[in-house]
Write a protein that holds these residues in place. Structure first.
Motif, mmCIF file in Angstrom:
data_model
loop_
_atom_site.group_PDB
_atom_site.id
_atom_site.type_symbol
_atom_site.label_atom_id
_atom_site.label_comp_id
_atom_site.label_asym_id
_atom_site.label_seq_id
_atom_site.Cartn_x
_atom_site.Cartn_y
_atom_site.Cartn_z
ATOM 1 N N GLY A 149 0.795 -1.233 0.000
ATOM 2 C CA GLY A 149 0.000 0.000 0.000
ATOM 3 C C GLY A 149 0.826 1.280 0.000
ATOM 4 N N ALA A 150 2.128 1.161 -0.268
ATOM 5 C CA ALA A 150 2.980 2.358 -0.321
ATOM 6 C C ALA A 150 3.386 2.632 -1.768
ATOM 7 C CB ALA A 150 4.223 2.162 0.533
ATOM 8 N N VAL A 151 3.892 3.834 -1.983
ATOM 9 C CA VAL A 151 4.412 4.207 -3.304
ATOM 10 C C VAL A 151 5.922 4.367 -3.155
ATOM 11 C CG1 VAL A 151 4.545 6.161 -4.887
ATOM 12 C CG2 VAL A 151 2.321 5.357 -4.094
ATOM 13 N N LEU A 152 6.668 3.807 -4.110
ATOM 14 C CA LEU A 152 8.128 3.983 -4.059
ATOM 15 C C LEU A 152 8.581 4.913 -5.177
ATOM 16 C CD1 LEU A 152 10.949 3.169 -2.892
ATOM 17 C CD2 LEU A 152 11.020 1.378 -4.642
ATOM 18 N N VAL A 153 9.261 5.977 -4.777
ATOM 19 C CA VAL A 153 9.967 6.830 -5.747
ATOM 20 C C VAL A 153 11.443 6.499 -5.571
ATOM 21 C CG1 VAL A 153 10.568 9.196 -6.361
ATOM 22 C CG2 VAL A 153 8.240 8.660 -5.623
ATOM 23 N N THR A 154 12.121 6.156 -6.663
ATOM 24 C CA THR A 154 13.538 5.823 -6.570
ATOM 25 C C THR A 154 14.352 7.048 -6.968
ATOM 26 O OG1 THR A 154 13.427 5.006 -8.827
ATOM 27 C CG2 THR A 154 13.187 3.382 -7.058
ATOM 28 N N GLY A 155 15.541 7.151 -6.416
ATOM 29 C CA GLY A 155 16.347 8.333 -6.740
ATOM 30 C C GLY A 155 17.827 8.062 -6.663
ATOM 31 N N GLY A 156 18.568 8.904 -7.349
ATOM 32 C CA GLY A 156 20.032 8.885 -7.281
ATOM 33 C C GLY A 156 20.479 10.315 -7.070
ATOM 34 N N ILE A 157 21.137 10.553 -5.940
ATOM 35 C CA ILE A 157 21.492 11.939 -5.598
ATOM 36 C C ILE A 157 22.899 12.266 -6.102
ATOM 37 C CG2 ILE A 157 22.060 11.212 -3.203
ATOM 38 C CD1 ILE A 157 21.160 14.141 -2.419
ATOM 39 N N MET A 158 22.989 13.351 -6.843
ATOM 40 C CA MET A 158 24.251 13.721 -7.471
ATOM 41 C C MET A 158 24.957 14.793 -6.645
ATOM 42 S SD MET A 158 24.132 11.570 -9.843
ATOM 43 C CE MET A 158 25.799 11.985 -10.310
ATOM 44 N N ALA A 159 25.261 14.437 -5.410
ATOM 45 C CA ALA A 159 26.009 15.358 -4.546
ATOM 46 C C ALA A 159 26.604 14.565 -3.393
ATOM 47 C CB ALA A 159 25.084 16.433 -3.988
ATOM 48 N N PRO A 160 27.800 14.904 -2.942
ATOM 49 C CA PRO A 160 28.326 14.318 -1.708
ATOM 50 C C PRO A 160 27.694 15.046 -0.525
ATOM 51 C CG PRO A 160 29.904 15.893 -2.593
ATOM 52 C CD PRO A 160 28.727 15.889 -3.539
ATOM 53 N N PRO A 161 27.879 14.552 0.709
ATOM 54 C CA PRO A 161 27.197 15.202 1.844
ATOM 55 C C PRO A 161 27.338 16.730 1.889
ATOM 56 C CG PRO A 161 28.133 13.124 2.555
ATOM 57 C CD PRO A 161 28.602 13.324 1.140
ATOM 58 N N PRO A 162 28.541 17.310 1.678
ATOM 59 C CA PRO A 162 28.613 18.778 1.795
ATOM 60 C C PRO A 162 27.834 19.518 0.701
ATOM 61 C CG PRO A 162 30.817 17.785 1.810
ATOM 62 C CD PRO A 162 29.859 16.714 1.416
ATOM 63 N N GLY A 163 27.450 18.791 -0.356
ATOM 64 C CA GLY A 163 26.738 19.450 -1.465
ATOM 65 C C GLY A 163 25.224 19.393 -1.336
ATOM 66 N N ILE A 164 24.729 18.586 -0.396
ATOM 67 C CA ILE A 164 23.274 18.400 -0.271
ATOM 68 C C ILE A 164 22.601 19.729 0.060
ATOM 69 C CG2 ILE A 164 21.454 17.294 1.113
ATOM 70 C CD1 ILE A 164 23.340 14.858 1.351
ATOM 71 N N GLY A 165 21.628 20.070 -0.773
ATOM 72 C CA GLY A 165 20.873 21.302 -0.538
ATOM 73 C C GLY A 165 21.593 22.562 -1.010
ATOM 74 N N LYS A 166 22.795 22.391 -1.580
ATOM 75 C CA LYS A 166 23.555 23.562 -2.039
ATOM 76 C C LYS A 166 23.293 23.769 -3.537
ATOM 77 C CE LYS A 166 25.774 24.216 1.892
ATOM 78 N NZ LYS A 166 25.692 22.948 2.583
ATOM 79 N N PRO A 167 23.536 24.999 -4.025
ATOM 80 C CA PRO A 167 23.314 25.236 -5.457
ATOM 81 C C PRO A 167 24.147 24.243 -6.284
ATOM 82 C CG PRO A 167 23.771 27.308 -4.302
ATOM 83 C CD PRO A 167 23.980 26.199 -3.310
ATOM 84 N N GLY A 168 23.551 23.722 -7.337
ATOM 85 C CA GLY A 168 24.266 22.774 -8.200
ATOM 86 C C GLY A 168 23.931 21.325 -7.881
ATOM 87 N N SER A 169 23.360 21.046 -6.681
ATOM 88 C CA SER A 169 23.036 19.647 -6.385
ATOM 89 C C SER A 169 21.707 19.285 -7.058
ATOM 90 C CB SER A 169 22.959 19.404 -4.878
ATOM 91 O OG SER A 169 21.878 20.087 -4.331
ATOM 92 N N TYR A 170 21.623 18.056 -7.509
ATOM 93 C CA TYR A 170 20.383 17.612 -8.135
ATOM 94 C C TYR A 170 20.207 16.123 -7.879
ATOM 95 C CZ TYR A 170 23.348 15.972 -12.031
ATOM 96 O OH TYR A 170 24.307 15.351 -12.783
ATOM 97 N N VAL A 171 18.960 15.683 -8.032
ATOM 98 C CA VAL A 171 18.622 14.281 -7.767
ATOM 99 C C VAL A 171 17.804 13.757 -8.945
ATOM 100 C CG1 VAL A 171 17.581 12.668 -6.125
ATOM 101 C CG2 VAL A 171 18.453 14.869 -5.301
ATOM 102 N N PHE A 172 18.237 12.612 -9.488
ATOM 103 C CA PHE A 172 17.417 11.927 -10.497
ATOM 104 C C PHE A 172 16.323 11.163 -9.763
ATOM 105 C CE2 PHE A 172 21.636 11.759 -12.795
ATOM 106 C CZ PHE A 172 21.267 12.537 -13.870
#
Ligand SMILES: NC(=O)c1ccc[n+]([C@@H]2O[C@H](COP(=O)([O-])OP(=O)(O)OC[C@H]3O[C@@H](n4cnc5c(N)ncnc54)[C@H](OP(=O)(O)O)[C@@H]3O)[C@@H](O)[C@H]2O)c1
Length: 292
Positions: free
Chosen positions: A110-133
């Motif tokens: 009964g859940a929905v799964l969205v899969t992702g691949g994050i294109m940033a190392p920890p210091p880049g998360i949430g910073k300009p230039g980071s993106y997630v497929f």
């Protein structure tokens, strides 16, 4: 009013994701197999779930960041009844086929799964230039895209649950192989007393030029050739480049460094030459890759 979010998995990535959600004022619940890793986040305002069922109950959106997909089954498996109505966004590494099966598993509960691949190392998360497929049901991203944007730009690639991971792995392979080539080149030059710092401007120039316009713009040149299915080699044949690649192996052996990486490249080129592409250009190597 910012939406609640639960983060499951508090390694370097998950912990930074939780911090990033907290910094954006999202009420954030955290859970980790090793519970003590939640404590520094509690100090920053997170709620530590006592059980995985509590963690799932706290938010419709559950962001998962663990070493692999088996960790998700190990963590969520004991609380499948709490999965109903949840949107699981798993940003862990896995194989595309594994992700497709995980999507079915989530649906069965009964859940929905969205899969992702994050294109940033920890210091880049949430910073300009980071993106997630992201891939999977787009409607889930319509609902939770605003919250997920906190981690990086939302790049939706399609409904096939394996697709985000394929994009992620394609990028990761380019990243690892380019940087491993750089390290091989440095190891080779070091044997003649040239430092990594001395080589850096030349390495940076080549990497930059490959992606720009100009005579070295081989990312663009090869893309055009692959799209057209035509690999002209009159100015720089693959045969010539296979001979050159064998010389890199020889140079590495003579210098006493590892030869495995250049030897793999030489063998690939030679296989393409043996398949009849000697007079074609570098782009014809893709034919050997397509037909191993
Ligand atoms: N670090 C990066 O630069 C980076 C960049 C992009 C993507 N990624 C991906 O992000 C994911 C997380 O990476 P990471 O660097 O944070 O650390 P990681 O070492 O890949 O994962 C650590 C997390 O996985 C959990 N875990 C491992 N096995 C488990 C199991 N059987 N059951 C439950 N939990 C389990 C750990 O729990 P415990 O604390 O209890 O051990 C911890 O929370 C990985 O899939 C990685 O490929 C990483």
């Amino acid at each position: 009013m910012t939406a609640n979010v639960t983060v499951v998995g508090l390694g370097p990535m998950g912990a930074t994701m939780a911090e990033t959600f907290l910094a954006s004022k999202h009420p954030t619940t955290v859970w980790n197999r090793t519970a003590s890793k939640a404590d520094p986040l509690v100090a920053k305002g997170a709620t530590k779930a006592a059980t995985i069922a509590d963690a799932l109950a706290a938010s419709e959106l559950v962001v998962i960041s663990q070493i692999d997909y088996q960790a998700m089954y190990d963590s969520l498996g004991p609380a499948v009844d709490a999965l109903k109505g949840r949107v699981l966004v798993n940003l862990s590494s896995g194989s595309p086929e594994e992700l497709r099966k995980a999507s079915e598993w989530a649906s069965e509960h009964g859940a929905v799964l969205v899969t992702g691949g994050i294109m940033a190392p920890p210091p880049g998360i949430g910073k300009p230039g980071s993106y997630v497929f992201y891939s999977g049901p787009e409607s889930a991203l319509d609902c939770h895209g605003e919250t997920l944007k906190v981690l990086g730009d939302v790049t939706y690639v399609g409904d096939d649950p394996g697709l985000a991971m394929l994009y992620y792995q394609a990028q990761l392979f380019l990243f690892w192989s380019t940087l491993s080539s750089y390290m091989h080149s440095v190891a080779l030059l070091e044997t003649a007393g040239v430092s990594a710092r001395d080589f850096l401007p030349f390495a940076a120039r080549l990497v930059r030029e490959l992606a720009e316009e100009g005579p070295m713009a081989f990312l663009h040149i090869l893309t055009d050739e692959i799209e057209a299915g035509d690999f002209p080699g009159d100015l720089n044949s693959l045969k010539m480049q296979a001979v050159g690649a064998a010389h890199v192996v020889e140079a590495s052996r003579d210098a006493g460094i590892d030869t495995a990486y250049p030897a793999a490249l030489r063998d690939l080129f030679e296989r393409a030459v043996a398949a009849g592409h000697g007079a074609d250009g570098l782009g014809s190597v893709i034919e050997a890759l397509r037909k191993p």
